[in-house]
Design a protein around this motif. Structure first.
Motif, PDB file in Angstrom:
ATOM      1  N   SER A   1      63.768  82.684  43.998  1.00 16.03           N
ATOM      2  CA  SER A   1      62.223  82.208  43.714  1.00 16.03           C
ATOM      3  C   SER A   1      61.689  82.186  45.139  1.00 16.03           C
ATOM      4  O   SER A   1      60.601  82.475  45.335  1.00 16.03           O
ATOM      5  CB  SER A   1      62.026  80.958  42.984  1.00 16.03           C
ATOM      6  OG  SER A   1      62.800  79.841  43.624  1.00 16.03           O
ATOM      7  N   ASP A   2      62.733  81.995  46.237  1.00 15.93           N
ATOM      8  CA  ASP A   2      62.104  81.811  47.632  1.00 15.93           C
ATOM      9  C   ASP A   2      62.246  83.189  48.028  1.00 15.93           C
ATOM     10  O   ASP A   2      63.202  83.565  48.502  1.00 15.93           O
ATOM     11  CB  ASP A   2      62.929  80.547  48.432  1.00 15.93           C
ATOM     12  CG  ASP A   2      62.690  80.584  49.729  1.00 15.93           C
ATOM     13  OD1 ASP A   2      61.769  81.252  50.274  1.00 15.93           O
ATOM     14  OD2 ASP A   2      63.019  79.645  50.394  1.00 15.93           O
ATOM     15  N   ASP A   3      61.201  83.687  48.617  1.00 16.54           N
ATOM     16  CA  ASP A   3      61.186  84.932  48.955  1.00 16.54           C
ATOM     17  C   ASP A   3      61.832  85.237  50.513  1.00 16.54           C
ATOM     18  O   ASP A   3      61.786  86.205  51.248  1.00 16.54           O
ATOM     19  CB  ASP A   3      60.066  85.988  49.022  1.00 16.54           C
ATOM     20  CG  ASP A   3      58.809  85.323  49.600  1.00 16.54           C
ATOM     21  OD1 ASP A   3      59.055  84.249  50.211  1.00 16.54           O
ATOM     22  OD2 ASP A   3      57.706  85.771  49.207  1.00 16.54           O
ATOM     23  N   SER A   4      62.044  83.980  51.314  1.00 16.83           N
ATOM     24  CA  SER A   4      62.372  83.873  52.435  1.00 16.83           C
ATOM     25  C   SER A   4      63.979  84.393  52.800  1.00 16.83           C
ATOM     26  O   SER A   4      64.327  84.765  53.653  1.00 16.83           O
ATOM     27  CB  SER A   4      62.438  82.403  53.307  1.00 16.83           C
ATOM     28  OG  SER A   4      63.270  81.756  52.397  1.00 16.83           O
ATOM     29  N   PHE A   5      64.564  84.631  51.497  1.00 19.42           N
ATOM     30  CA  PHE A   5      65.863  85.323  51.749  1.00 19.42           C
ATOM     31  C   PHE A   5      65.971  86.637  50.906  1.00 19.42           C
ATOM     32  O   PHE A   5      65.846  86.824  49.785  1.00 19.42           O
ATOM     33  CB  PHE A   5      66.837  84.246  50.813  1.00 19.42           C
ATOM     34  CG  PHE A   5      67.329  83.025  51.230  1.00 19.42           C
ATOM     35  CD1 PHE A   5      68.092  82.777  52.309  1.00 19.42           C
ATOM     36  CD2 PHE A   5      66.399  81.897  50.872  1.00 19.42           C
ATOM     37  CE1 PHE A   5      68.345  81.684  52.640  1.00 19.42           C
ATOM     38  CE2 PHE A   5      66.802  80.687  51.341  1.00 19.42           C
ATOM     39  CZ  PHE A   5      67.706  80.380  52.244  1.00 19.42           C
ATOM     40  N   SER A   6      65.633  87.475  51.720  1.00 19.17           N
ATOM     41  CA  SER A   6      65.428  89.010  51.322  1.00 19.17           C
ATOM     42  C   SER A   6      66.655  89.923  51.300  1.00 19.17           C
ATOM     43  O   SER A   6      66.751  90.900  50.752  1.00 19.17           O
ATOM     44  CB  SER A   6      64.399  89.444  52.422  1.00 19.17           C
ATOM     45  OG  SER A   6      64.915  89.453  53.746  1.00 19.17           O
ATOM     46  N   THR A   7      67.701  89.349  52.114  1.00 17.49           N
ATOM     47  CA  THR A   7      68.916  90.450  52.159  1.00 17.49           C
ATOM     48  C   THR A   7      70.234  89.281  51.698  1.00 17.49           C
ATOM     49  O   THR A   7      70.191  88.252  52.196  1.00 17.49           O
ATOM     50  CB  THR A   7      69.160  90.714  53.630  1.00 17.49           C
ATOM     51  OG1 THR A   7      68.079  91.183  54.025  1.00 17.49           O
ATOM     52  CG2 THR A   7      70.288  91.708  53.965  1.00 17.49           C
ATOM     53  N   ILE A   8      70.857  90.008  50.985  1.00 18.90           N
ATOM     54  CA  ILE A   8      72.177  89.440  50.709  1.00 18.90           C
ATOM     55  C   ILE A   8      73.265  89.828  51.478  1.00 18.90           C
ATOM     56  O   ILE A   8      73.551  91.337  51.820  1.00 18.90           O
ATOM     57  CB  ILE A   8      72.834  89.818  49.101  1.00 18.90           C
ATOM     58  CG1 ILE A   8      71.679  89.426  48.254  1.00 18.90           C
ATOM     59  CG2 ILE A   8      74.006  89.371  48.894  1.00 18.90           C
ATOM     60  CD1 ILE A   8      71.622  89.922  46.917  1.00 18.90           C
ATOM     61  N   ALA A   9      73.939  88.968  52.343  1.00 21.95           N
ATOM     62  CA  ALA A   9      75.130  89.041  53.106  1.00 21.95           C
ATOM     63  C   ALA A   9      76.210  89.337  52.826  1.00 21.95           C
ATOM     64  O   ALA A   9      77.208  90.156  53.325  1.00 21.95           O
ATOM     65  CB  ALA A   9      75.005  88.182  54.577  1.00 21.95           C
ATOM     66  N   GLY A  10      76.613  88.666  51.563  1.00 21.00           N
ATOM     67  CA  GLY A  10      77.779  88.798  51.057  1.00 21.00           C
ATOM     68  C   GLY A  10      77.711  88.274  49.556  1.00 21.00           C
ATOM     69  O   GLY A  10      76.872  87.373  49.278  1.00 21.00           O
ATOM     70  N   ILE A  11      78.699  88.628  48.795  1.00 21.09           N
ATOM     71  CA  ILE A  11      78.777  88.195  47.416  1.00 21.09           C
ATOM     72  C   ILE A  11      80.212  87.592  46.912  1.00 21.09           C
ATOM     73  O   ILE A  11      81.162  88.360  47.480  1.00 21.09           O
ATOM     74  CB  ILE A  11      78.345  89.214  46.250  1.00 21.09           C
ATOM     75  CG1 ILE A  11      77.214  89.757  46.473  1.00 21.09           C
ATOM     76  CG2 ILE A  11      78.784  88.880  44.845  1.00 21.09           C
ATOM     77  CD1 ILE A  11      76.701  90.722  45.607  1.00 21.09           C
TER      78      ILE A  11
END
Length: 217
Positions: free
Chosen positions: A156-166
């Motif tokens: 919901s928070d668009d400040s996290f736009s990139t996933i660095a790891g899963i």
């Protein structure tokens, strides 16, 4: 009839079949006799520590106890494309690349299984496990998960736009309650710039209390 799907670049890097037994003979006679049966193909052998863990839960904390489960032997082909691991009450067969489909995999395991049963003389099977480990390479560093996988993550928070790891694990219980399916996905460091790599681990375990029968596989 099920038709196997052929992939241009198969992601599978390892397939594993394991069977847990009860009431087999001791390791001391099993290891040497078993090696003599397979050494024409599996020339390398190595003794491994077989360590188990026991967890006890209380309202205050989790107590973990490590214990020695005895020795385990690993036998491998010279090119390490196939491994066999045995100990008291356990047989594991690992197949690395190339993987030529389940029927071929099953036939190779059947030969090993027959030799183990003849020597160890287990009375019953207790549990069966089938595991597939896949390495998935994506030719992008930044991408949407649902472009490549049948799931996605939403924030919901668009400040996290990139996933660095899963790193996540899902436990599924099919309609057949004797089965449990574990699916694990972890990101890995790609050796190539501009690419992303993931390890997808699919493990199906099946409670199988039954008298040992060579024809059940």
């Amino acid at each position: 009839m099920f038709q196997r799907k052929e992939y241009k670049n198969p992601p599978l890097i390892e397939a594993l079949f394991e069977i847990y037994f009860s009431e087999t003979i001791s390791n001391l006679t099993l290891f040497g006799d078993f090696y003599n049966q397979i050494k024409s193909e599996y020339k390398n052998q190595k003794e491994l520590k077989n360590v188990g863990f026991e967890m006890n839960f209380s309202p205050e904390m989790v107590h973990t106890k490590q214990f020695d489960k005895g020795s385990m032997m690993r036998f491998s082909k010279e090119d390490n494309s196939q491994l066999v691991q045995i100990t008291k009450n356990l047989l594991t067969f690992n197949k690395l690349k190339p993987y030529n489909g389940f029927e071929s995999f099953k036939e190779e395991f059947q030969e090993i299984f027959d030799k183990y049963v003849d020597l160890a003389k287990p009375q019953n099977t207790e549990r069966i496990g089938l595991r597939y480990i896949n390495k998935i390479t994506i030719p992008e560093e930044a991408f949407s998960l649902d472009d490549y996988f049948n799931f996605s993550l939403r924030f919901s928070d668009d400040s996290f736009s990139t996933i660095a790891g899963i790193s996540f694990k899902v436990q599924l219980i099919p309609k057949n309650l004797s089965h449990q399916l574990f699916v694990t996905l972890n990101s890995a460091k790609s050796p190539e710039e501009g690419e992303s790599e993931f390890l997808l681990d699919i493990y199906d375990t099946f409670i199988f209390h039954r008298e040992v029968d060579k024809q059940f596989i």
